[in-house]
Structures are given as C-alpha cells and as structure tokens.
Write a protein that holds these residues in place. Structure first.
Motif, PDB file in Angstrom:
ATOM      1  N   UNK A 256       0.817  -1.221   0.000  1.00 20.21           N
ATOM      2  CA  UNK A 256       0.000   0.000   0.000  1.00 20.21           C
ATOM      3  C   UNK A 256       0.849   1.269   0.000  1.00 20.21           C
ATOM      4  N   UNK A 257       1.940   1.253   0.769  1.00 17.57           N
ATOM      5  CA  UNK A 257       2.820   2.426   0.831  1.00 17.57           C
ATOM      6  C   UNK A 257       3.442   2.701  -0.531  1.00 17.57           C
ATOM      7  N   UNK A 258       3.947   1.648  -1.155  1.00 15.83           N
ATOM      8  CA  UNK A 258       4.559   1.798  -2.472  1.00 15.83           C
ATOM      9  C   UNK A 258       3.522   2.261  -3.498  1.00 15.83           C
ATOM     10  N   UNK A 259       2.326   1.709  -3.399  1.00 11.76           N
ATOM     11  CA  UNK A 259       1.271   2.067  -4.352  1.00 11.76           C
ATOM     12  C   UNK A 259       0.954   3.558  -4.283  1.00 11.76           C
ATOM     13  N   UNK A 260       0.866   4.096  -3.080  1.00 14.59           N
ATOM     14  CA  UNK A 260       0.556   5.521  -2.922  1.00 14.59           C
ATOM     15  C   UNK A 260       1.645   6.388  -3.564  1.00 14.59           C
ATOM     16  N   UNK A 261       2.892   6.004  -3.353  1.00 11.19           N
ATOM     17  CA  UNK A 261       4.001   6.751  -3.951  1.00 11.19           C
ATOM     18  C   UNK A 261       3.959   6.660  -5.477  1.00 11.19           C
ATOM     19  N   UNK A 262       3.711   5.464  -5.986  1.00  8.56           N
ATOM     20  CA  UNK A 262       3.667   5.265  -7.437  1.00  8.56           C
ATOM     21  C   UNK A 262       2.522   6.041  -8.074  1.00  8.56           C
ATOM     22  N   UNK A 263       1.407   6.078  -7.386  1.00 12.33           N
ATOM     23  CA  UNK A 263       0.236   6.787  -7.919  1.00 12.33           C
ATOM     24  C   UNK A 263       0.540   8.273  -8.100  1.00 12.33           C
ATOM     25  N   UNK A 264       1.405   8.800  -7.231  1.00  6.67           N
ATOM     26  CA  UNK A 264       1.731  10.233  -7.277  1.00  6.67           C
ATOM     27  C   UNK A 264       2.706  10.575  -8.400  1.00  6.67           C
ATOM     28  N   UNK A 265       3.452   9.600  -8.903  1.00  9.40           N
ATOM     29  CA  UNK A 265       4.519   9.914  -9.866  1.00  9.40           C
ATOM     30  C   UNK A 265       4.336   9.273 -11.245  1.00  9.40           C
ATOM     31  N   UNK A 266       3.266   8.511 -11.434  1.00 13.80           N
ATOM     32  CA  UNK A 266       3.071   7.884 -12.750  1.00 13.80           C
ATOM     33  C   UNK A 266       1.863   8.476 -13.466  1.00 13.80           C
ATOM     34  N   UNK A 267       1.937   8.642 -14.804  1.00 14.17           N
ATOM     35  CA  UNK A 267       3.141   8.431 -15.607  1.00 14.17           C
ATOM     36  C   UNK A 267       4.124   9.591 -15.419  1.00 14.17           C
ATOM     37  N   UNK A 268       5.405   9.327 -15.677  1.00 16.94           N
ATOM     38  CA  UNK A 268       6.397  10.378 -15.529  1.00 16.94           C
ATOM     39  C   UNK A 268       7.809   9.840 -15.649  1.00 16.94           C
ATOM     40  N   UNK A 269       8.811  10.728 -15.592  1.00 19.94           N
ATOM     41  CA  UNK A 269      10.204  10.342 -15.828  1.00 19.94           C
ATOM     42  C   UNK A 269      10.885   9.735 -14.599  1.00 19.94           C
ATOM     43  N   UNK A 270      10.274   8.675 -14.079  1.00 20.36           N
ATOM     44  CA  UNK A 270      10.818   7.988 -12.906  1.00 20.36           C
ATOM     45  C   UNK A 270      10.964   6.492 -13.201  1.00 20.36           C
ATOM     46  N   UNK A 271      12.031   5.908 -12.712  1.00 16.79           N
ATOM     47  CA  UNK A 271      12.183   4.452 -12.696  1.00 16.79           C
ATOM     48  C   UNK A 271      12.221   4.034 -11.237  1.00 16.79           C
ATOM     49  N   UNK A 272      11.384   3.067 -10.868  1.00 20.24           N
ATOM     50  CA  UNK A 272      11.347   2.607  -9.479  1.00 20.24           C
ATOM     51  C   UNK A 272      11.848   1.166  -9.413  1.00 20.24           C
ATOM     52  N   UNK A 273      12.643   0.879  -8.397  1.00 20.97           N
ATOM     53  CA  UNK A 273      13.149  -0.474  -8.185  1.00 20.97           C
ATOM     54  C   UNK A 273      12.216  -1.171  -7.200  1.00 20.97           C
TER      55      UNK A 273
END
Length: 207
Positions: A83-100
């Motif tokens: 859930x924590x990761x999902x919230x962060x991803x929702x804020x930055x996608x789509x966009x110029x980020x690569x997440x590991x």
C-alpha cells in the motif's frame, strides 16, 4: 536495413504504431522516444533480443534493464507492491521515474537483478511509447540510449540513425528528446532511496 518512422508526438499515426509493434513482435530492437532520453526496447521474453540490447548498450546482467508498462495497474503483474509503495507510485506515474521493486515470477530470472531479484519499472509519459505499449498489449524491456564510450545520452533520432543504422531494426522519430535520464528510486526498503537524480523531481518521494 534499419527503418525510420516519423511519428507525431501528440497524435501517433495508428498505421505506423502497428508496424512498429509488428517489428518488435518479430524480434526487433527499436529506438523510441520517451519522456526523458531516447531508449532501446524489445520484447520482454525475447532472450536473443535482450542479449543484443545489452551488447549494444555495453552492459552485463548486473545492470538493471527497465520494464516499460502502460499504467499503474500493470506494474503489479511484474512487481510486488504494498500500500505504501502504491501511494508513492500513484503520485509519480506516468512520468520520468524508474522505481526499483521486488520482481514477481512473471519477470524472467535473467532480467531481474541476479542477487536481489529486483526489477526497475516505469510508466512513461510519452504518447508514442504508450500507444506502442497499448498496441502490443504487453510490457517492453528497455534501456536508456547511451552507447559505450559516450558521456551523453542520445536524444536526436537522426543521430541515433547515424550511429545505430544496420544494428537495430527501427528508429522512431518522435522529435528531440532530452539529455536527462529518468530519476531512479529504490522502493524495496522501508524508506525510498535515491539512486540517480534525473528529470523527475525526487521530492515526489520525500527525498
């Protein structure tokens, strides 16, 4: 013979997107515009194409290749997301980020990091690339287009054609890219870790 398609950066021509998808499906390697620098992409499960991609880029199996997906929901097919990761991803996608993230079994073992079983994933904000992903109906594996010995990334499709003609199958001209890579953030730990600052603002992750 390397083909060269000029595709509109806002309204990609469906015919050309279809042709580009067919080239990828038949094992081709394609230079594509993204929301940062240009990238080289191929099919996720095409072992020969992925090996050629690494050779062109001059990187070994320890170097993270990046999964390019259409949207946030598709990320969960290839990576475990809490859930924590999902919230962060929702804020930055789509966009110029690569997440590991930690890879799922859907990711071939040879593509995840050999010791950590992690994968880099991004949802690009580029109409051409998103149209191509939609046409294919599957993720692509890719890497920033920076050739061995170069100190800069390639962002001019005509230069890409000059440098890689005869070595790849298609160059998509979607206009000039940037010279900035994506921002890479590792989300596998308890707190986000900035691995590379690029075009995306790391402040979106509280960094």
């Amino acid at each position: 013979m390397t083909q060269y398609f000029e595709i509109h950066h806002e309204n990609p021509q469906p015919r050309l997107v279809r042709q580009a998808a067919q080239i990828i499906q038949s094992g081709g390697i394609v230079a594509v515009p993204t929301d940062s620098a240009y990238a080289l992409v191929c099919r996720l499960d095409d072992k020969a194409a992925v090996e050629k991609l690494r050779r062109l880029r001059g990187v070994d199996e320890k170097h993270h290749l990046t999964l390019l997906v259409r949207d946030l929901s598709e990320i969960s097919t290839y990576a475990r997301v809490d859930n924590r990761q999902y919230r962060l991803l929702k804020a930055v996608t789509p966009g110029p980020y690569t997440v590991i993230l930690d890879a799922t079994h859907e990711v071939p073992r040879r593509l995840s990091h050999p010791s950590r079983k992690t994968i880099g994933i991004r949802v690009p904000e580029n109409a051409i690339l998103l149209a191509l992903l939609e046409e294919l109906g599957e993720a692509l594996i890719g890497t920033t287009l920076q050739l061995p010995g170069d100190d800069h990334m390639l962002s001019d499709p005509e230069e890409v054609m000059q440098r890689l003609g005869k070595q790849i199958d298609l160059v998509i001209d979607g206009g000039a890219g940037t010279l900035e890579p994506t921002t890479i953030v590792d989300l596998t730990g308890t707190e986000p870790v900035l691995l590379r600052e690029g075009r995306g603002d790391p402040g979106a992750f509280g960094l």
